[in-house]
Write a protein that holds these residues in place. Structure first.
Motif, PDB file in Angstrom:
ATOM      1  N   LEU A 192      -2.304  14.215 -11.582  1.00 24.29           N
ATOM      2  CA  LEU A 192      -2.081  14.205 -10.133  1.00 24.29           C
ATOM      3  C   LEU A 192      -2.604  12.884  -9.599  1.00 24.29           C
ATOM      4  O   LEU A 192      -3.752  12.517  -9.853  1.00 24.29           O
ATOM      5  N   VAL A 193      -1.779  12.173  -8.831  1.00 27.35           N
ATOM      6  CA  VAL A 193      -2.164  10.837  -8.381  1.00 27.35           C
ATOM      7  C   VAL A 193      -2.135  10.747  -6.863  1.00 27.35           C
ATOM      8  O   VAL A 193      -1.111  11.019  -6.226  1.00 27.35           O
ATOM      9  N   ASP A 194      -3.272  10.374  -6.314  1.00 27.94           N
ATOM     10  CA  ASP A 194      -3.365  10.024  -4.898  1.00 27.94           C
ATOM     11  C   ASP A 194      -2.977   8.547  -4.792  1.00 27.94           C
ATOM     12  O   ASP A 194      -3.781   7.653  -5.016  1.00 27.94           O
ATOM     13  N   GLU A 195      -1.694   8.317  -4.484  1.00 28.28           N
ATOM     14  CA  GLU A 195      -1.170   6.963  -4.348  1.00 28.28           C
ATOM     15  C   GLU A 195      -0.950   6.653  -2.869  1.00 28.28           C
ATOM     16  O   GLU A 195       0.090   6.118  -2.463  1.00 28.28           O
ATOM     17  N   ALA A 196      -1.941   6.989  -2.069  1.00 27.75           N
ATOM     18  CA  ALA A 196      -1.812   6.869  -0.617  1.00 27.75           C
ATOM     19  C   ALA A 196      -1.362   5.477  -0.192  1.00 27.75           C
ATOM     20  O   ALA A 196      -0.561   5.328   0.735  1.00 27.75           O
ATOM     21  N   HIS A 197      -1.869   4.460  -0.869  1.00 27.26           N
ATOM     22  CA  HIS A 197      -1.587   3.083  -0.454  1.00 27.26           C
ATOM     23  C   HIS A 197      -0.441   2.444  -1.229  1.00 27.26           C
ATOM     24  O   HIS A 197      -0.275   1.222  -1.170  1.00 27.26           O
ATOM     25  N   GLY A 198       0.369   3.243  -1.938  1.00 29.48           N
ATOM     26  CA  GLY A 198       1.405   2.655  -2.778  1.00 29.48           C
ATOM     27  C   GLY A 198       2.815   3.136  -2.510  1.00 29.48           C
ATOM     28  O   GLY A 198       3.665   3.067  -3.401  1.00 29.48           O
ATOM     29  N   ALA A 199       3.103   3.583  -1.299  1.00 30.01           N
ATOM     30  CA  ALA A 199       4.450   4.083  -1.012  1.00 30.01           C
ATOM     31  C   ALA A 199       5.513   3.012  -1.208  1.00 30.01           C
ATOM     32  O   ALA A 199       6.674   3.320  -1.501  1.00 30.01           O
ATOM     33  N   HIS A 200       5.138   1.745  -1.091  1.00 32.78           N
ATOM     34  CA  HIS A 200       6.088   0.630  -1.200  1.00 32.78           C
ATOM     35  C   HIS A 200       6.243   0.106  -2.620  1.00 32.78           C
ATOM     36  O   HIS A 200       7.055  -0.794  -2.864  1.00 32.78           O
ATOM     37  N   PHE A 201       5.497   0.654  -3.572  1.00 36.39           N
ATOM     38  CA  PHE A 201       5.485   0.084  -4.922  1.00 36.39           C
ATOM     39  C   PHE A 201       6.851   0.123  -5.612  1.00 36.39           C
ATOM     40  O   PHE A 201       7.133  -0.708  -6.469  1.00 36.39           O
ATOM     41  N   ILE A 202       7.699   1.088  -5.261  1.00 39.00           N
ATOM     42  CA  ILE A 202       8.992   1.177  -5.948  1.00 39.00           C
ATOM     43  C   ILE A 202       9.934   0.036  -5.556  1.00 39.00           C
ATOM     44  O   ILE A 202      11.024  -0.086  -6.114  1.00 39.00           O
ATOM     45  N   ALA A 203       9.507  -0.814  -4.629  1.00 31.01           N
ATOM     46  CA  ALA A 203      10.313  -1.993  -4.298  1.00 31.01           C
ATOM     47  C   ALA A 203      10.334  -2.990  -5.455  1.00 31.01           C
ATOM     48  O   ALA A 203      11.127  -3.927  -5.444  1.00 31.01           O
ATOM     49  N   GLY A 204       9.469  -2.785  -6.448  1.00 33.44           N
ATOM     50  CA  GLY A 204       9.462  -3.652  -7.624  1.00 33.44           C
ATOM     51  C   GLY A 204       8.592  -4.873  -7.451  1.00 33.44           C
ATOM     52  O   GLY A 204       7.779  -4.966  -6.526  1.00 33.44           O
TER      53      GLY A 204
END
Length: 477
Positions: A192-204
């Protein structure tokens, strides 16, 4: 391009264009009850603040525009199922822990987790085993977990219900967790990952890879932190063979508001579309803007612009004091100039930059000039470099949650708290990472850090007696 579609937002606009007469909640009646002076800033947003009307769908049983918007989100992140969250990443963290837990189950938990993870464990009546993260001596902050630390914890704590990671950390450090996820899965443990600050990471590139693409089972993201969504707007993504999707849905039904905010949901629809249409020319433009801003800050002698040797989110820029001011004092000086940072700690100030698209303007140059002017009178001094640590230590709560409920708290001076059991959770906020956990044995290092933060001007959640230099503890007998 399919991601340009914004079905929920369009449905709300279409509803408004028909000039509806409200005989339903909410009571502000599309903002008409507020007078012109007090309602000026709310008038337009309240027009979007509708409820579960025909054509506007229902978050808890979506089959119209909300279902379509969530499907577009699912396709963008390439997962089995994505959900809109209107109660922040907090509700996502609660839901994913409760969906994975069994009564009295044990979780391996990255110690520098958000308070909502700790609260979820308490609600689940789970037994947390905390794993100490690495400590970066140059930045003077906790980072992520090492693979070795996780391997040792899995070996020592057989039968864990889940592994809970924070990725990236608040400062944007995002060294790959792929191998950690793989070793957990090899032992049948969901991640389980709290990626609160990474919503934009899939932009590459140049952003770090998302925990979703690295194989995590459940990932929670605060869309409002780096995407153009309203505060409390978040996402939860499911992609697991180890966790039941039905349990995730059941917990979201219980935990999310039965009167979800349509402005928040519409902003999530818009934020998803914004990210889904983010392209190479936008990346190139944004990168150039960030590089120029960092270069301008690097010319200010009173601060250092920190460079991380691992993988770091370019939207996070951390400056460290190179004068006698601490991070909190620099933050206060900048606020006097109208520059408001995300957080300060005793050494650093963190800026969260906007995810700009090509041609957008932002006052980076003005900000750099104001920062330079605010700090120019302070003499420069050499900064010390603290020794780094690989972390890896493990700890448990000294008392179970049931035992805590039976004990009465007392109080003790912070400097004499070493060896006592904390009767309150104390959280420097932001970033919302507990320094002291309720039920945890207070170490000398914790007591010293608490005293130093208090003296430096940190703000806390919890610690009702800190102004008097005291901390609540449990007294046995």
């Amino acid at each position: 391009m399919k991601q340009k579609i914004i079905p929920l937002y369009d449905a709300l606009i279409n509803h408004l264009e028909h000039r509806p007469i409200s005989f339903h909640v909410p009571g502000h009646k599309y903002g008409t009850l507020l007078n012109q002076d007090t309602g000026a800033y709310f008038a337009n947003i309240m027009k979007l603040d509708a409820t579960e009307l025909s054509g506007l769908d229902d978050l808890h049983s979506p089959e119209g525009p909300i279902a379509e918007a969530e499907q577009l989100l699912t396709e963008l992140y390439q997962v089995e199922k994505s959900f809109f969250l209107v109660n922040g990443s907090t509700v996502g963290n609660l839901a994913m822990v409760l969906a994975t837990s069994s009564e009295g189950g044990r979780f391996l938990v990255q110690r520098n987790c958000h308070k909502s993870i700790v609260n979820a464990l308490r609600l689940a009546n789970a037994e947390p085993v905390f794993i100490e993260p690495e400590y970066n001596g140059e930045w003077k902050v906790a980072a992520g977990l090492t693979l070795e630390a996780v391997q040792d914890a899995i070996t020592a704590c057989r039968g864990a219900s889940g592994l809970i990671l924070t990725y990236p950390n608040y400062y944007g450090m995002a060294d790959s967790i792929k191998e950690i996820i793989q070793i957990a899965h090899a032992n049948g443990i969901p991640v389980l990952v709290d990626e609160a600050h990474g919503a934009h990471f899939i932009a590459g590139q140049p952003f770090p890879p998302s925990a979703i693409t690295l194989g995590a089972d459940l990932v929670v993201q605060s869309a409002h932190k780096t995407l153009p969504a309203m505060t409390m707007g978040s996402f939860l993504h499911f992609n697991s063979k180890l966790v039941k999707l039905s349990r995730v849905k059941d917990n979201l039904q219980m935990l999310q508001s039965s009167s979800p905010s349509y402005p928040i949901m519409a902003s999530l629809d818009l934020a998803r579309s914004y990210l889904g249409t983010f392209c190479k020319k936008d990346v190139d433009f944004l990168t150039g803007q960030i590089d120029r801003f960092r270069a301008a800050l690097a010319h200010i002698p009173q601060i250092r612009v920190l460079e991380y040797k691992g993988v770091n989110d370019p939207l996070k820029v951390t400056i460290q004091s190179a004068c006698h001011l601490n991070g909190f004092e620099i933050q206060q000086l900048l606020e006097q100039e109208g520059i408001f940072s995300e957080l300060a700690d005793p050494h650093n100030v963190l800026f969260v930059l906007p995810l700009l698209k090509e041609g957008m303007s932002y006052p980076f140059s003005e900000a750099a000039e104001k920062i330079a002017a605010a700090l120019k009178k302070y003499p420069v001094r050499e900064t010390d470099c603290t020794v780094s640590s690989s972390g890896g230590g493990r700890s448990k709560l000294a008392l179970s949650y049931q035992e805590m409920d039976k004990l009465k708290p007392g109080r003790v001076l912070v400097e004499k708290a070493e060896g006592s059991i904390a009767a309150e959770t104390i959280i420097p906020y932001p970033p919302g990472i507990p320094l002291v956990l309720k039920g945890e044995l207070i170490t000398a290092e914790m007591a010293e850090s608490l005293a130093n933060l208090r003296n430096a001007g940190a703000r806390f959640q919890g610690g009702e007696r800190l102004e008097n230099g005291e901390i609540l503890i449990y007294k046995r007998g």
